[in-house]
Write a protein that holds these residues in place. Structure first.
Motif, PDB file in Angstrom:
ATOM      1  N   GLN A 124      -0.482   0.580   6.599  1.00  0.00           N
ATOM      2  CA  GLN A 124       0.105   1.602   5.402  1.00  0.00           C
ATOM      3  C   GLN A 124       0.945   2.712   6.814  1.00  0.00           C
ATOM      4  O   GLN A 124       1.660   3.872   6.034  1.00  0.00           O
ATOM      5  CB  GLN A 124      -1.858   2.088   5.623  1.00  0.00           C
ATOM      6  CG  GLN A 124      -1.236   3.223   4.564  1.00  0.00           C
ATOM      7  CD  GLN A 124      -2.355   3.487   3.708  1.00  0.00           C
ATOM      8  OE1 GLN A 124      -3.549   2.586   3.807  1.00  0.00           O
ATOM      9  NE2 GLN A 124      -2.847   4.507   2.896  1.00  0.00           N
ATOM     10  N   GLU A 148       0.968  -7.449   4.412  1.00  0.00           N
ATOM     11  CA  GLU A 148       1.113  -6.243   5.420  1.00  0.00           C
ATOM     12  C   GLU A 148       2.403  -6.626   5.952  1.00  0.00           C
ATOM     13  O   GLU A 148       3.090  -5.392   6.219  1.00  0.00           O
ATOM     14  CB  GLU A 148      -0.048  -6.042   5.847  1.00  0.00           C
ATOM     15  CG  GLU A 148      -1.225  -5.928   4.567  1.00  0.00           C
ATOM     16  CD  GLU A 148      -2.752  -5.534   5.626  1.00  0.00           C
ATOM     17  OE1 GLU A 148      -2.917  -5.584   5.041  1.00  0.00           O
ATOM     18  OE2 GLU A 148      -2.469  -5.546   6.823  1.00  0.00           O
ATOM     19  N   ALA A 151       5.774  -5.865   5.075  1.00  0.00           N
ATOM     20  CA  ALA A 151       6.321  -4.721   4.687  1.00  0.00           C
ATOM     21  C   ALA A 151       6.775  -4.068   5.577  1.00  0.00           C
ATOM     22  O   ALA A 151       7.253  -3.155   5.099  1.00  0.00           O
ATOM     23  CB  ALA A 151       4.857  -4.076   3.897  1.00  0.00           C
ATOM     24  N   GLU A 458      -6.903  -4.275  -2.152  1.00  0.00           N
ATOM     25  CA  GLU A 458      -7.047  -2.470  -1.440  1.00  0.00           C
ATOM     26  C   GLU A 458      -7.892  -1.602  -2.392  1.00  0.00           C
ATOM     27  O   GLU A 458      -7.695  -1.551  -3.420  1.00  0.00           O
ATOM     28  CB  GLU A 458      -5.444  -2.731  -1.391  1.00  0.00           C
ATOM     29  CG  GLU A 458      -4.669  -2.842  -0.350  1.00  0.00           C
ATOM     30  CD  GLU A 458      -2.876  -2.571   0.019  1.00  0.00           C
ATOM     31  OE1 GLU A 458      -2.574  -3.447   0.258  1.00  0.00           O
ATOM     32  OE2 GLU A 458      -2.809  -1.874  -1.371  1.00  0.00           O
ATOM     33  N   ARG A 465       0.474  -0.739  -0.978  1.00  0.00           N
ATOM     34  CA  ARG A 465       1.850  -0.800  -1.771  1.00  0.00           C
ATOM     35  C   ARG A 465       1.647   0.205  -2.226  1.00  0.00           C
ATOM     36  O   ARG A 465       2.982   0.398  -2.932  1.00  0.00           O
ATOM     37  CB  ARG A 465       0.701  -1.458  -3.201  1.00  0.00           C
ATOM     38  CG  ARG A 465      -0.185  -3.225  -2.777  1.00  0.00           C
ATOM     39  CD  ARG A 465      -0.622  -3.573  -3.675  1.00  0.00           C
ATOM     40  NE  ARG A 465      -0.870  -5.247  -3.532  1.00  0.00           N
ATOM     41  CZ  ARG A 465      -1.738  -5.285  -2.450  1.00  0.00           C
ATOM     42  NH1 ARG A 465      -2.268  -4.989  -2.419  1.00  0.00           N
ATOM     43  NH2 ARG A 465      -1.875  -7.435  -2.377  1.00  0.00           N
ATOM     44  N   ASN A 466       0.874   1.734  -1.783  1.00  0.00           N
ATOM     45  CA  ASN A 466       1.204   2.601  -2.630  1.00  0.00           C
ATOM     46  C   ASN A 466       1.653   3.438  -1.169  1.00  0.00           C
ATOM     47  O   ASN A 466       2.159   5.109  -1.318  1.00  0.00           O
ATOM     48  CB  ASN A 466      -0.532   3.486  -2.926  1.00  0.00           C
ATOM     49  CG  ASN A 466      -0.163   2.892  -4.402  1.00  0.00           C
ATOM     50  OD1 ASN A 466       0.153   2.771  -5.349  1.00  0.00           O
ATOM     51  ND2 ASN A 466      -1.760   2.602  -4.418  1.00  0.00           N
TER      52      ASN A 466
END
Length: 476
Positions: A124, A148, A151, A458, A465-466
């Protein structure tokens, strides 16, 4: 998700395709270019930040300076600021402190970030940092799931940010371990051992769980525990779950408990596996692929709270037939041994440690030098085909890359593939059965139970994702 392998040239081409600058932005160089130092923010003020990454900046004061620290634990923020000021002997502006890392990402004075948080936070924060326009240095392992990890690769590709990861065994200058890992990989790549039959990787084991630490405690006033938990499930607080608090105003930087909980870490298969599997991939030329078959077992000792694996014996088989045999240090010494038709080559850290409680190669296996072989001639002389070399220290190549806008010697795709190998072994040991993997499609073959683990649940509002949306909001 499909495969997205990049060569060094391809990585640069991807940045150009997105209209990203091929030279360092003006916000980094400024009116005093090229003398202006890169201004670095540190996210996470634990033992790795203070023991390795901030000293890494200190070794490169001609290129960079820390200007901000972020941590959800106030004691860690203030203690790390004081320790950093002492390290720089007062020759440092007052460090800005942020209780929320997103405030640091929104700070336009910060050019680049070092992410030194628990493993489950890496993805993240990497993605948010990239979309906030910051270059990224992240500790290993890269992520906790294949989703993850991929990403992060995509975020770096889309934004053109400079990426680097703390797998410092690839570097050989000051504050690292020496040239033995690169030399071993080069000798293997140049055919000194002939066809490689297997690679033996020895990993240390976890320490014993403290028996006298409480399982539930009041949340300290100095800790934003909800932020610490991030996207993981809400749980009752304890130092055994998070990190030791210490007494008084001073933070305690002892080994944290989160490293031995599967909600937050994969255990030694990733904590040390990320280092050694990286070297195996490097030597075998498998940096853009992964295993096709995973077999083995791991023990899960009965403890009060900690639940990661203990002893392990895993085999990862690649499409060319090469096997990575990964076992604990009761089976192999801590390090990497390439075994081929013409003998073997071993590389390890010897007696060098980055942290005081790091294990070394030895114990029941006797004393192992950093570079050894079944015959001395296997590790002597130069090679025809050289691998990328970093004679400078591991942090310096990142800082130099920020200036030149050229990738470091570890591309995001390579870091992703190493991380994926760790995740596959972790998945097999937790499902307690063998798995088949398609490294091109990045999915398990005919196994929906295993495919359900490719992404983690999550807890809102946190999660990968956010991340792009959150980064944009933090940046104003």
């Amino acid at each position: 998700m499909g495969r997205n392998g990049f060569s060094r040239r391809g990585f640069l081409a991807a940045g150009a395709a997105w209209g990203l600058p091929a030279i360092i932005p003006a916000r980094v160089l400024g009116s005093r270019a090229p003398s202006k130092k890169i201004q670095v923010g540190v996210i996470g003020c634990g033992r790795i930040a203070g023991g390795m990454d901030i000293p890494g900046l200190w070794h490169n004061q001609d290129l960079a300076v820390p200007i901000a620290l972020a941590d959800c634990d106030a004691k860690r923020r203030t203690t790390t600021r004081a320790n950093t000021a002492r390290l720089y002997d007062g020759d440092l502006p007052e460090l800005k402190l942020y209780p929320d890392y997103r405030e640091l990402l929104a700070d336009k004075a910060v050019d680049a970030v070092m992410i030194c948080t628990p493993d489950f936070w890496h993805a993240q924060q990497c993605v948010e940092a990239a979309f906030a326009g910051k270059d990224v240095y992240v500790q290993k392992p890269l992520a906790m799931s294949v989703f993850e990890s991929r990403a992060i690769v995509e975020a770096m590709r889309k934004t053109g940010r400079i990426f680097h990861i703390g797998t410092q065994q690839r570097s050989e200058g000051k504050s690292t371990f020496g040239p033995q890992f690169r030399k071993a990989a080069e000798y293997v790549r140049n055919g000194r051992l002939g066809r490689i039959r297997r690679v033996e990787i020895g990993l240390p084991q976890e320490p014993a769980e403290p028996v006298d630490w409480p399982l539930v405690q009041p949340v300290p006033d100095t800790l934003d525990y909800d932020q610490w938990l991030g996207y993981t499930p809400a749980e009752l607080y304890s130092e055994l779950r998070t990190h030791p608090q210490g007494k008084g105003a001073e933070a305690d930087f002892g080994r944290p408990g989160w490293m031995t909980l599967r909600a937050y870490s994969m255990g030694m298969i990733a904590n040390w596996g990320a280092h050694h599997i990286d070297i195996a991939h490097w030597g075998l030329g498998l940096e853009e692929t992964g295993p096709v078959r995973i077999r083995g077992r791991a023990a899960f000792p009965k403890r009060r709270l900690w639940d990661v694996h203990g002893s392990l014996d895993m085999k990862l088989t690649y499409a060319n037939g090469t096997v990575l045999h990964i076992a604990d240090d009761t089976v192999y010494p801590n390090g990497v041994r390439f075994v081929g038709e013409k003998g073997w080559i071993f590389c390890g850290r010897g007696s060098v440690k980055t942290l005081s409680n790091d294990p070394v190669a030895g114990g029941k296996h006797g004393r192992w030098r950093p570079l050894e072989a079944s015959a001395r001639a296997l590790i002597e002389g130069e090679v025809e085909h050289r691998l990328p070399r970093n004679p400078g220290n591991h942090h310096r190549i990142w800082l130099e890359s920020i200036r030149t806008r050229q990738p470091t010697h570890i591309l995001p795709e390579s870091a992703h593939r190493t991380t994926t190998a760790c995740i596959l072994a972790f998945t097999a040991m937790n499902l307690k059965r063998g798995l088949e993997w398609d490294p091109a499609a990045e999915r398990f073959v005919g196994d929906e139970e295993a495919n359900a683990t490719l992404a983690r649940p999550e807890r809102a509002p946190y999660g990968v994702r956010n991340a792009p949306r959150r980064a944009g909001r933090a940046g104003g």
